[in-house]
Every structure is written in C-alpha cells, then in structure tokens.
Motif scaffolding. Structure first.
Motif, short mmCIF file in Angstrom:
data_model
loop_
_atom_site.label_atom_id
_atom_site.label_comp_id
_atom_site.label_asym_id
_atom_site.label_seq_id
_atom_site.Cartn_x
_atom_site.Cartn_y
_atom_site.Cartn_z
N ILE A 285 -3.98 6.61 7.74
CA ILE A 285 -3.24 5.60 8.50
C ILE A 285 -2.73 6.17 9.82
N HIS B 20 -0.01 -6.25 7.42
CA HIS B 20 -0.79 -6.73 6.28
C HIS B 20 0.00 -6.64 4.98
N GLN B 21 0.84 -5.64 4.86
CA GLN B 21 1.65 -5.48 3.65
C GLN B 21 2.61 -6.65 3.49
N TRP C 111 -1.70 -2.51 9.91
CA TRP C 111 -1.64 -2.12 8.50
C TRP C 111 -0.28 -2.48 7.91
N TYR D 74 -1.26 8.67 3.80
CA TYR D 74 -0.78 8.07 5.05
C TYR D 74 -1.20 8.93 6.25
N SER E 236 0.84 -1.20 0.00
CA SER E 236 0.00 0.00 0.00
C SER E 236 0.87 1.25 0.00
#
Length: 199
Positions: free
Chosen positions: A109, A123-124, A120, A105, A40
């Motif tokens: 985020i 997850h990447q 987050w 971001y 992301s």
C-alpha cells in the motif's frame, strides 16, 4: 425473518415519516455495529458522524441536491468519512496492528502513489456502507445511501478536519405511501444467471 427475506424487503427509501424517530438505544447499537465493520488489515480509516440536530440536518440537506427532502424528513443523517492524511492513518495503526499487517501495508500500500493510498482508504469506507445498510434492514430501520452531496460544504458545515466526507445515509422510517417500497414498486434486478458464475 432470515437474511434473504430481509434483502428482498430492503429498499432505498424515497420518502420518510418525519414524525417517527429512531430510539436512542437503536442509534447506540448502530454506532457499535459500525465500530465492528471489517476493513483491509483492520486499518479502520474512517469516522462516522451521526446528525440528529434538526438545524444542522437542515443545513446539510440544503447542500445535498435532489436528496434535500429525504434528509429533512429522516430521523438521522450519518456521514461516512475517510482519513485524508496518510501520516495520520499510519500513526493510528501502529499501536494495534500486528507486524504482519504493518509489513503488508509497507510493501503493497505505502508503495502506491498518494492518490492510490487514499483510494485504498476510501474503499474501506465503502465496505462499511454495506455492513451498515444490512444492519439497518435487520433492525427494521429504513435507509437511503447518498453520494449526491456537496462534499466540500459538508466538510465546512461539520468541520471534519483530517477526514473527507464521501457519502451520507439518511435513516428513519418510511412514509406508508413511499412509492419506492417493494410492495408498490417491485424490485428490478438482473437474473442470477447473468451475475453469478459457479466454477
């Protein structure tokens, strides 16, 4: 072989041939492929650690629960880690991310609680796993993704510092008698009708 054929033949290896090693050339290609993994806003919150040293591999195998024998037999072990320091991620991204990505971001985020930001980032790393497993299959390298590892012990043994181990992947070449290969144990998947919806 097209990608559908590769997907049909790829499987989670349960038993490796300990005498067959992956060439250094292929390992270097895998490293280059991991560098190109998507994330992301191109945040790249990861580090991938390749282990070929047998002594170190044995140490890690012993804190990998039921995955111990796979790691000992495999050619290499790759540890997937995520940055565990939010400030480090932000400093790392600043020099190369375009303004639009930084704005995303900050607005979507950075406003999350610390646990949400770290989730987050992690997850990447899971996105990179799919990329990596597919690359291995295309290169006719067998693989075993493993969450069954003692993450704290991994961090101590490899000294991952600001990076948190999430999972590992054993890679190498299957034992010809591995019971889990599709030619012996056909794949079991839900039907397309149950998992795919077209609107």
């Amino acid at each position: 072989m097209n990608f559908l054929n590769i997907a049909e033949n790829r499987y989670t290896t349960k038993k490796y041939n300990p005498n067959k090693k992956i060439t250094e050339e292929k390992i270097e290609d895998l490293k280059k492929i991991l560098r190109l993994c998507p994330s992301s806003i191109n945040c790249q919150p990861w580090k991938f650690i390749f282990i070929s040293d047998e002594k170190l591999k044995k140490q890690l195998a012993e804190v990998s629960y039921w995955n111990e024998h796979k790691i000992k037999e495999a050619s290499h072990l790759v540890i997937f880690t995520a940055i565990d320091d939010i400030a480090k991620l932000e400093n790392q991204m600043k020099p190369y991310l375009p303004e639009g990505s930084i704005t995303f971001y900050k607005e979507f985020i950075k406003t999350l609680p610390e646990s949400g930001i770290k989730s987050w980032m992690q997850h990447q790393v899971y996105l990179s796993l799919g990329f990596f497993l597919s690359a291995c299959a295309c290169m006719e390298i067998d693989s075993t993704p493993m969450e069954g590892i003692n993450k704290e012990k991994y961090a101590e043994i490899v000294k991952t510092g600001e990076y948190k181990p999430l999972f590992a992947v054993a890679i190498g070449y299957r034992d010809e008698n591995d019971h889990n290969q599709p030619s012996i144990s056909p794949k079991s998947r839900l039907s397309i009708e149950k998992i795919i919806q077209s609107l």
